[in-house]
Scaffold this motif. Structure first.
Motif, PDB file in Angstrom:
ATOM      1  N   THR A 259      29.388  15.990  24.187  1.00 29.47           N
ATOM      2  CA  THR A 259      29.656  16.860  23.038  1.00 29.47           C
ATOM      3  C   THR A 259      30.197  18.226  23.426  1.00 29.47           C
ATOM      4  OG1 THR A 259      27.368  17.645  23.089  1.00 29.47           O
ATOM      5  CG2 THR A 259      27.852  15.744  21.681  1.00 29.47           C
ATOM      6  N   ASN A 260      30.200  18.519  24.728  1.00 29.64           N
ATOM      7  CA  ASN A 260      30.604  19.837  25.229  1.00 29.64           C
ATOM      8  C   ASN A 260      29.780  20.966  24.614  1.00 29.64           C
ATOM      9  OD1 ASN A 260      32.488  18.922  27.061  1.00 29.64           O
ATOM     10  ND2 ASN A 260      34.208  19.071  25.644  1.00 29.64           N
ATOM     11  N   THR A 261      28.498  20.682  24.406  1.00 29.31           N
ATOM     12  CA  THR A 261      27.596  21.705  23.886  1.00 29.31           C
ATOM     13  C   THR A 261      26.761  22.280  25.029  1.00 29.31           C
ATOM     14  OG1 THR A 261      25.990  19.967  23.332  1.00 29.31           O
ATOM     15  CG2 THR A 261      27.440  20.744  21.575  1.00 29.31           C
ATOM     16  N   VAL A 262      26.422  23.565  24.880  1.00 27.83           N
ATOM     17  CA  VAL A 262      25.730  24.296  25.933  1.00 27.83           C
ATOM     18  C   VAL A 262      24.227  24.262  25.711  1.00 27.83           C
ATOM     19  CG1 VAL A 262      25.437  26.578  26.977  1.00 27.83           C
ATOM     20  CG2 VAL A 262      27.717  25.776  26.304  1.00 27.83           C
ATOM     21  N   GLY A 263      23.483  24.041  26.793  1.00 28.17           N
ATOM     22  CA  GLY A 263      22.032  24.031  26.728  1.00 28.17           C
ATOM     23  C   GLY A 263      21.435  25.348  27.163  1.00 28.17           C
ATOM     24  N   THR A 264      20.142  25.340  27.381  1.00 28.27           N
ATOM     25  CA  THR A 264      19.416  26.555  27.756  1.00 28.27           C
ATOM     26  C   THR A 264      19.652  26.889  29.228  1.00 28.27           C
ATOM     27  OG1 THR A 264      17.685  26.034  26.167  1.00 28.27           O
ATOM     28  CG2 THR A 264      17.146  27.637  27.873  1.00 28.27           C
ATOM     29  N   PRO A 265      20.078  28.115  29.529  1.00 28.08           N
ATOM     30  CA  PRO A 265      20.302  28.508  30.925  1.00 28.08           C
ATOM     31  C   PRO A 265      19.015  28.435  31.746  1.00 28.08           C
ATOM     32  CG  PRO A 265      21.350  30.058  29.425  1.00 28.08           C
ATOM     33  CD  PRO A 265      20.475  29.173  28.583  1.00 28.08           C
ATOM     34  N   ILE A 266      19.163  28.120  33.028  1.00 25.48           N
ATOM     35  CA  ILE A 266      18.039  28.006  33.959  1.00 25.48           C
ATOM     36  C   ILE A 266      18.124  29.158  34.956  1.00 25.48           C
ATOM     37  CG2 ILE A 266      16.910  26.534  35.685  1.00 25.48           C
ATOM     38  CD1 ILE A 266      18.563  24.178  34.396  1.00 25.48           C
ATOM     39  N   ALA A 267      17.097  29.972  35.044  1.00 25.53           N
ATOM     40  CA  ALA A 267      17.076  31.070  36.007  1.00 25.53           C
ATOM     41  C   ALA A 267      16.952  30.516  37.415  1.00 25.53           C
ATOM     42  CB  ALA A 267      15.914  32.010  35.705  1.00 25.53           C
ATOM     43  N   THR A 268      17.779  31.009  38.335  1.00 26.24           N
ATOM     44  CA  THR A 268      17.793  30.467  39.689  1.00 26.24           C
ATOM     45  C   THR A 268      16.766  31.134  40.603  1.00 26.24           C
ATOM     46  OG1 THR A 268      19.452  32.045  40.484  1.00 26.24           O
ATOM     47  CG2 THR A 268      20.253  29.995  39.477  1.00 26.24           C
ATOM     48  N   GLY A 269      16.292  32.315  40.220  1.00 27.12           N
ATOM     49  CA  GLY A 269      15.394  33.029  41.114  1.00 27.12           C
ATOM     50  C   GLY A 269      16.111  33.675  42.269  1.00 27.12           C
ATOM     51  N   GLY A 270      17.451  33.629  42.235  1.00 30.94           N
ATOM     52  CA  GLY A 270      18.264  34.256  43.274  1.00 30.94           C
ATOM     53  C   GLY A 270      19.293  35.174  42.643  1.00 30.94           C
ATOM     54  N   SER A 271      20.075  35.839  43.481  1.00 28.60           N
ATOM     55  CA  SER A 271      21.067  36.787  42.995  1.00 28.60           C
ATOM     56  C   SER A 271      22.480  36.318  43.317  1.00 28.60           C
ATOM     57  CB  SER A 271      20.824  38.159  43.627  1.00 28.60           C
ATOM     58  OG  SER A 271      21.740  39.118  43.140  1.00 28.60           O
ATOM     59  N   LEU A 272      23.342  36.394  42.337  1.00 30.25           N
ATOM     60  CA  LEU A 272      24.731  35.946  42.424  1.00 30.25           C
ATOM     61  C   LEU A 272      24.844  34.473  42.815  1.00 30.25           C
ATOM     62  CD1 LEU A 272      26.693  38.924  44.033  1.00 30.25           C
ATOM     63  CD2 LEU A 272      26.345  38.402  41.625  1.00 30.25           C
ATOM     64  N   PRO A 273      24.332  33.571  41.981  1.00 30.51           N
ATOM     65  CA  PRO A 273      24.493  32.142  42.272  1.00 30.51           C
ATOM     66  C   PRO A 273      25.961  31.743  42.170  1.00 30.51           C
ATOM     67  CG  PRO A 273      23.601  32.440  40.069  1.00 30.51           C
ATOM     68  CD  PRO A 273      23.618  33.795  40.711  1.00 30.51           C
ATOM     69  N   THR A 274      26.443  31.072  43.171  1.00 24.97           N
ATOM     70  CA  THR A 274      27.861  30.701  43.191  1.00 24.97           C
ATOM     71  C   THR A 274      28.020  29.186  43.241  1.00 24.97           C
ATOM     72  OG1 THR A 274      27.837  31.082  45.586  1.00 24.97           O
ATOM     73  CG2 THR A 274      28.644  32.866  44.207  1.00 24.97           C
ATOM     74  N   ALA A 275      28.018  28.620  44.446  1.00 29.75           N
ATOM     75  CA  ALA A 275      28.313  27.200  44.581  1.00 29.75           C
ATOM     76  C   ALA A 275      27.160  26.314  44.132  1.00 29.75           C
ATOM     77  CB  ALA A 275      28.657  26.891  46.034  1.00 29.75           C
ATOM     78  N   LEU A 276      27.517  25.113  43.656  1.00 32.74           N
ATOM     79  CA  LEU A 276      26.548  24.131  43.176  1.00 32.74           C
ATOM     80  C   LEU A 276      26.798  22.785  43.846  1.00 32.74           C
ATOM     81  CD1 LEU A 276      26.730  24.807  39.328  1.00 32.74           C
ATOM     82  CD2 LEU A 276      24.989  25.660  40.900  1.00 32.74           C
ATOM     83  N   ALA A 277      25.732  22.008  44.021  1.00 38.08           N
ATOM     84  CA  ALA A 277      25.853  20.628  44.495  1.00 38.08           C
ATOM     85  C   ALA A 277      24.655  19.838  43.990  1.00 38.08           C
ATOM     86  CB  ALA A 277      25.922  20.567  46.016  1.00 38.08           C
ATOM     87  N   ILE A 278      24.887  18.571  43.666  1.00 37.98           N
ATOM     88  CA  ILE A 278      23.844  17.698  43.123  1.00 37.98           C
ATOM     89  C   ILE A 278      23.632  16.520  44.061  1.00 37.98           C
ATOM     90  CG2 ILE A 278      23.205  16.195  41.184  1.00 37.98           C
ATOM     91  CD1 ILE A 278      24.808  18.007  39.357  1.00 37.98           C
ATOM     92  N   THR A 279      22.384  16.146  44.272  1.00 38.78           N
ATOM     93  CA  THR A 279      22.085  15.006  45.127  1.00 38.78           C
ATOM     94  C   THR A 279      22.608  13.711  44.491  1.00 38.78           C
ATOM     95  OG1 THR A 279      19.887  14.876  44.106  1.00 38.78           O
ATOM     96  CG2 THR A 279      20.063  16.041  46.211  1.00 38.78           C
ATOM     97  N   PRO A 280      22.956  12.724  45.309  1.00 39.19           N
ATOM     98  CA  PRO A 280      23.525  11.476  44.779  1.00 39.19           C
ATOM     99  C   PRO A 280      22.632  10.752  43.779  1.00 39.19           C
ATOM    100  CG  PRO A 280      23.891  11.627  47.134  1.00 39.19           C
ATOM    101  CD  PRO A 280      22.982  12.757  46.781  1.00 39.19           C
ATOM    102  N   ASN A 281      21.315  10.932  43.887  1.00 36.97           N
ATOM    103  CA  ASN A 281      20.428  10.272  42.930  1.00 36.97           C
ATOM    104  C   ASN A 281      20.266  11.057  41.641  1.00 36.97           C
ATOM    105  OD1 ASN A 281      18.790  12.403  43.659  1.00 36.97           O
ATOM    106  ND2 ASN A 281      17.195  11.156  44.620  1.00 36.97           N
ATOM    107  N   GLY A 282      20.925  12.194  41.540  1.00 30.62           N
ATOM    108  CA  GLY A 282      20.903  12.992  40.314  1.00 30.62           C
ATOM    109  C   GLY A 282      19.604  13.721  40.074  1.00 30.62           C
ATOM    110  N   ALA A 283      18.739  13.812  41.092  1.00 29.72           N
ATOM    111  CA  ALA A 283      17.419  14.410  40.886  1.00 29.72           C
ATOM    112  C   ALA A 283      17.406  15.924  41.040  1.00 29.72           C
ATOM    113  CB  ALA A 283      16.411  13.794  41.848  1.00 29.72           C
ATOM    114  N   THR A 284      18.234  16.432  41.971  1.00 28.63           N
ATOM    115  CA  THR A 284      18.132  17.854  42.303  1.00 28.63           C
ATOM    116  C   THR A 284      19.487  18.524  42.341  1.00 28.63           C
ATOM    117  OG1 THR A 284      16.203  17.329  43.691  1.00 28.63           O
ATOM    118  CG2 THR A 284      17.157  19.522  43.928  1.00 28.63           C
ATOM    119  N   LEU A 285      19.536  19.715  41.747  1.00 28.73           N
ATOM    120  CA  LEU A 285      20.717  20.571  41.780  1.00 28.73           C
ATOM    121  C   LEU A 285      20.418  21.722  42.741  1.00 28.73           C
ATOM    122  CD1 LEU A 285      23.421  21.768  40.571  1.00 28.73           C
ATOM    123  CD2 LEU A 285      21.978  22.829  38.837  1.00 28.73           C
TER     124      LEU A 285
END
Length: 495
Positions: A259-285
């Protein structure tokens, strides 16, 4: 880095970006080129430098070495040395750097691992490197200030974001030619492609939005508002959710792909989050927090961030191995690449690479090439003459076929009888489904086309692969045909 590839479904591929380019030194500016950084980029760079040195996290401060099971060869771009360095994941060592273009900012591997593409932000080009020989090919000109890159699951097209041109350039990997640029939002950085290869999502770093692109038509859809500072995009292996890192707000925002709808943002607990990667099993970002020198693991099922993991200074990019055991993080100011065990979220011994800006790892996406063959054999007689066709699906590898569908198109007015199990007829099309086919094996299906006194002349049947899993990397052998010449119902010649 990360080329976004499908199925594994996708280990993320794709690939992507790593945050605004390092603010650097005048020496980083290409000769004769104006310094094209925005004021906001300069401010962010200043924050990064201060936070990096304040944190004082260096390679020596990392946890003791732990066992890592990663194998294969990854590639790391160096923004200072203008190179791409191969790294042996099993040995944890760096190889000989390969010359690329000026200021490499992004990097991605094709799904088959045959080519690594290096995005050169300082000279508006992309350098293809043959991984078999580690030799660079002719640079491909793209848009102004290219940054991120993602490659389609079939490996056919690479998409490059052009930060200063606010566009995305497609590159046909078979010929290494650039196509027409697609307009997106302001200052695009990160890009990722859904596992089905249908849609690319582009983070517009200065546009507070993400642009979806329908890849079949090359058209950009309505921009999705996500808030200020979107930097990178990663998509879950099931293709259901895209995650966007935001350097302003220090959050990761989920987008429901359907639907291209936005959900609730998740605080990272870090500063200036940049790159992202997800595990192949889809469990962890995993998100790299550039100014706090950490990586945050986020549990996708609950949308909760775990304890940030200390890495090197100014982490810019990260990628997950195909087996999901290890995350590799590039630490720009520590001159290191740090492995993180996904089982324990502990760091291992870092690999030395000068000013690493981006990383690409083998995707591990399985591929299986189906070679389609069609043979015809006449069975003649006055009572029931017919042509018997054998439709073969031969798997030339490298991985097993899990399923496939082949079709055979008959001449107008013809029909088929005596179909093998798994085959059906609709009008003049025979459709046959195949189950598992081992690498090097072939499975045959057959059907008959009855002849009559009026069946004179050429009888041509054409066959094609319509779908198969996993991805078929070679469309050149997806079609076949057989033509028989009918002189009478008792005289027929077939090849």
């Amino acid at each position: 880095m990360r080329s976004t590839v499908s199925a594994r479904p996708a280990a993320q591929a794709g690939l992507s970006p790593h945050g605004p380019r390092p603010a650097a030194l005048p020496a980083l500016t290409a000769p004769g080129k104006p310094l094209r950084r925005r004021v906001t980029a300069l401010l962010m760079a200043a924050i990064t430098l201060l936070a990096s040195f304040a944190a004082g996290v260096t390679a020596s401060a990392l946890a003791p070495a732990v066992a890592f099971a990663a194998t294969g060869t990854g590639y790391v771009a160096s923004i200072i040395d203008n190179t791409a360095t191969p790294i042996d994941l099993a040995a944890g060592t760096a190889g000989t750097p390969i010359a690329a273009g000026f200021q490499p900012a992004g990097i991605a591997l094709t799904p088959d691992g045959g080519t690594v593409y290096v995005v050169n932000g300082g000279d508006d080009t992309v350098t293809p490197i043959d991984t078999a020989t580690n030799t660079a090919g002719t640079a491909i000109t793209v848009g102004s200030r290219p940054f991120g890159i993602a490659i389609t699951p079939d490996g056919a097209t690479a998409y490059v974001t052009n930060s200063d041109a606010s566009s995305v350039t497609p590159i046909t990997t078979a010929t290494n030619t650039a196509g027409s640029a697609i307009a997106v939002g302001f200052a695009p950085h990160g890009i990722a492609i859904t596992p089905d290869g249908a849609t690319a999502y582009v983070a517009n770093s200065a546009g507070a939005s993400v642009t979806p692109i329908t890849l079949a038509s090359g058209t950009a859809g309505t921009a999705i508002a996500v808030g200020s500072g979107p930097e990178d995009v990663a998509i879950t292996p099931d293709g259901a959710t895209a995650y966007v890192s935001r350097t302003i707000g220090n959050t990761v925002t989920p987008i429901t792909v359907a639907t291209n709808t936005v959900g609730t943002p998740i605080a990272t607990g870090g500063s200036l989050p940049t790159a992202l990667a997800i595990t192949p099993n889809g469990a962890t970002l995993y998100t790299a927090n550039r100014a706090s020198n950490t990586v945050t693991p986020i549990t996708i099922a609950t949308g909760t961030a775990g304890t940030p993991i200390a890495v090197g200074s100014s982490p810019r990019d990260l990628a997950v191995t195909a087996d999901g055991t290890t995350v590799y993080v590039t630490n720009l100011f520590s001159n290191t690449v740090t492995p993180i065990s996904t089982a324990t979220n502990t760091t291992g011994t870092s690999i030395t690479v000068n000013r690493p800006s981006a990383i690409a790892l083998p995707t591990g996406v399985p591929t299986a090439d189906i070679d389609v063959n069609l043979a015809a054999q006449p069975h003649l007689g006055i009572l029931v003459p017919y042509l018997k066709y054998t439709l073969s699906a031969a798997n030339t590898g490298p991985d097993p076929v899990t399923s496939a569908t082949l079709t055979a198109t008959l001449p107008a007015g013809a029909t088929a009888t005596n179909l093998s199990p798994g085959c059906s007829i609709a009008a003049t099309t025979v459709t046959c489904t195949y189950g598992a086919i081992a690498n090097g094996a072939s499975v045959d299906k057959s059907f008959r086309v009855p002849l009559s006194l009026l069946s004179l002349g050429n009888v041509t049947v054409t066959a094609a692969r319509t779908t198969s899993a996993p991805n078929d990397p070679n469309p050149a052998n997806d079609n076949a045909s057989a033509t028989c010449t009918v002189i009478s119902i008792i005289l027929v010649t077939c090849p």
